[in-house]
Design an enzyme around this catalytic site. Structure first.
Site, mmCIF file in Angstrom:
data_model
loop_
_atom_site.group_PDB
_atom_site.id
_atom_site.type_symbol
_atom_site.label_atom_id
_atom_site.label_comp_id
_atom_site.label_asym_id
_atom_site.label_seq_id
_atom_site.Cartn_x
_atom_site.Cartn_y
_atom_site.Cartn_z
ATOM 1 N N SER A 41 0.837 -1.212 0.000
ATOM 2 C CA SER A 41 0.000 0.000 0.000
ATOM 3 C C SER A 41 0.864 1.250 0.000
ATOM 4 O O SER A 41 2.058 1.218 0.328
ATOM 5 C CB SER A 41 -0.943 0.026 1.206
ATOM 6 O OG SER A 41 -0.385 0.729 2.292
ATOM 7 N N MET A 42 0.232 2.366 -0.340
ATOM 8 C CA MET A 42 0.930 3.645 -0.379
ATOM 9 C C MET A 42 1.288 4.138 1.018
ATOM 10 O O MET A 42 2.112 5.038 1.180
ATOM 11 C CB MET A 42 0.092 4.680 -1.117
ATOM 12 C CG MET A 42 -1.119 5.201 -0.377
ATOM 13 S SD MET A 42 -2.050 6.335 -1.422
ATOM 14 C CE MET A 42 -0.767 7.419 -2.012
ATOM 15 N N LYS A 43 0.674 3.562 2.058
ATOM 16 C CA LYS A 43 0.957 4.002 3.421
ATOM 17 C C LYS A 43 2.401 3.709 3.827
ATOM 18 O O LYS A 43 2.903 4.289 4.789
ATOM 19 C CB LYS A 43 -0.007 3.326 4.397
ATOM 20 C CG LYS A 43 -1.475 3.686 4.187
ATOM 21 C CD LYS A 43 -1.763 5.125 4.536
ATOM 22 C CE LYS A 43 -3.264 5.400 4.546
ATOM 23 N NZ LYS A 43 -3.579 6.782 4.933
ATOM 24 N N ASP A 44 3.069 2.821 3.097
ATOM 25 C CA ASP A 44 4.490 2.554 3.381
ATOM 26 C C ASP A 44 5.299 3.849 3.315
ATOM 27 O O ASP A 44 6.248 4.046 4.079
ATOM 28 C CB ASP A 44 5.073 1.574 2.358
ATOM 29 C CG ASP A 44 4.518 0.170 2.494
ATOM 30 O OD1 ASP A 44 3.682 -0.052 3.378
ATOM 31 O OD2 ASP A 44 4.921 -0.691 1.699
ATOM 32 N N ALA A 47 4.670 5.958 6.448
ATOM 33 C CA ALA A 47 5.050 5.228 7.664
ATOM 34 C C ALA A 47 6.550 5.376 7.923
ATOM 35 O O ALA A 47 6.971 5.711 9.037
ATOM 36 C CB ALA A 47 4.665 3.759 7.531
#
Length: 455
Positions: A41-44, A47
């Site tokens: 996901s793009m949340k990497d 994060a």
């Protein structure tokens, strides 16, 4: 190339053209497929940025514990960073999140605490409150708070925005993304608008979220907040990462339309993506049908992978139980206007018409709302209830021009918008408008939808 750890593989995800789903839309529609990140996901991106910024600031120290409220994807990114850097993780999640997301987080060593969805953010049981309390109680812990931590926005300003600009060779004209914490939408939009201020940004919201109304009115309306199923977009709070100044438009998408489009992306484009990806594509394409021109280039962010939704949108029984399975016989806006006579003509007024004439027209045709057209373009609307209240307050307005009293324009919808979508839009707004295959404008009212449901 050899990488030192998994976190070095974050970013530089591919851009792919939509073919079947964008058929008939002017311009080019591209999607940036973020499930190619190591955490799917793009949340990497944000994060690792939040962790490294906290390390630099001395907030996160060796042997520390990362505590975060997450819908799953941010947790995965933080967990990968924790594995690579030697931290522990505790995540709080709302109980509407898929079991797959919970299991994946546990698989990478995180502790997961599930909290109730249908409680206010300030309720001590909410996943926001539980995360904050754990942070206060556990020594040497770090609470990233993806909603208000501006490292979230910075991550996308520094990576996603430049990647999109370079991949399109600066030809991008429109950017669309779901808005949840706001980082991916606003960090990317800020960068792109600095390169070209004319780039149009479209935020995708969900029914049950406050964003669209707040953008358009400046009012945080608690009546807009109600439970919804789609994961990863919309909020009942205003995160600091949501910069409304860099979002030009908002489009709301229903749970059902998002779920159906998610499955279509897999089936028709080979993109096995998550639920909010369906929201982003459905909303962006709805907007594009009316606004994109030849030569335009729209980029839509697809945030995550479909493996996290195997028990939901990719499960026929779950879809059927929620009334989400595609039904080709389900009535659409096109079906409604298709039953009208060929000589149908939209009842409308011009801005220069008198209010008195508008009232007379409404009385003569027994309609309660009329679009205002100027040179064939819809520029506003008048409704009998608002008109009445304005005239009672100021009687001289009956001799004014329509332009002095008209309200905002009615919303255009796509011809394939289904009855549940039309119903939810009309419930929140006025009537809606749709163009037929010849370009003629039609109005669809509550009465039209009721009639379609009963026929």
């Amino acid at each position: 190339m050899i990488y030192n750890s998994i976190i070095e593989t974050i970013g530089n995800t591919p851009m792919i053209r939509l073919n079947k789903l964008a058929k008939g839309i002017k311009g080019d529609v591209l999607v940036k497929v973020e499930y190619f990140n190591p955490g799917n996901s793009m949340k990497d991106r944000m994060a690792i940025k939040m962790v490294e910024d906290a390390e630099k600031a001395g907030i996160l120290k060796p042997g520390g514990t990362i505590i975060e409220g997450t819908s799953g994807n941010t947790g995965m990114g933080l967990a990968l960073a924790a594995v690579a850097k030697g931290y522990k993780c505790i995540f709080t999640m709302a109980d509407k999140q898929s079991k797959e997301k919970i299991d994946i987080l546990k698989a990478v060593g995180a502790e997961v605490i599930v909290c109730p969805t249908n409680v206010a953010p300030e309720d001590p049981r909410s996943y926001y409150s539980v995360a904050r309390k754990l942070n206060a109680d556990i020594p040497n812990s770090f609470y990233p708070n993806q909603y208000d931590n501006l490292s979230n926005t910075a991550a996308h300003y520094e990576t996603t925005g430049p990647e999109i600009w370079n991949d399109t060779e600066g030809k991008i004209t429109h950017y669309a993304a779901g808005v949840g914490t706001g980082g991916s939408m606003c960090g990317t939009a800020k960068y792109l608008k600095e390169q070209n201020p004319n780039i149009v940004t479209v935020g995708i919201d969900t029914y049950g979220s406050v964003f669209k109304k707040y953008k358009e009115t400046g009012i945080f309306d608690e009546k807009e907040v109600y439970p919804y199923l789609t994961e990863g977009i919309g909020e009942d709070i205003l995160p600091k990462n949501v910069n409304f100044d860099v979002i030009d438009h908002f489009v709301k998408v229903t749970d059902k339309d998002a779920a159906v489009m998610t499955r279509r992306l897999a089936r028709e484009e080979g993109l096995f993506v998550g639920w909010s990806c369906g929201s982003a594509v459905h909303g962006a394409l709805e907007w594009a049908k009316e606004n994109l021109k030849e030569g335009d280039v729209m980029v839509i962010i697809l945030p995550d992978h479909g493996t996290r939704y195997l028990g939901k949108v990719y499960n026929d029984d779950w879809m059927r139980n929620h009334g989400f399975l595609e039904d080709k016989s389900y009535a659409t806006a096109k079906d409604i206007i298709g039953k009208r006579p060929s000589d149908y003509s939209l009842i409308s007024v011009k801005p220069s018409d008198s209010v008195r004439d508008a009232i007379a027209l409404m009385n003569k045709t027994s309609v309660s709302q009329i679009p205002v057209l100027n040179g064939g373009e819809v520029v506003g609307s008048v409704t009998d209830t608002k008109l009445l209240s304005k005239i009672i307050e100021n009687p001289v307005l009956k001799d004014a021009h329509v332009s002095d009293v008209m309200e905002s324009s009615m919303t255009f919808v796509a011809g394939d918008s289904t009855l549940d979508v039309l119903s939810s839009m009309i419930e929140k707004e006025k009537a809606v408008l749709v163009r037929d295959d010849l370009g003629k404008i039609h109005i669809i009212t509550k009465h039209d939808i009721l009639e379609a449901f009963t026929n």
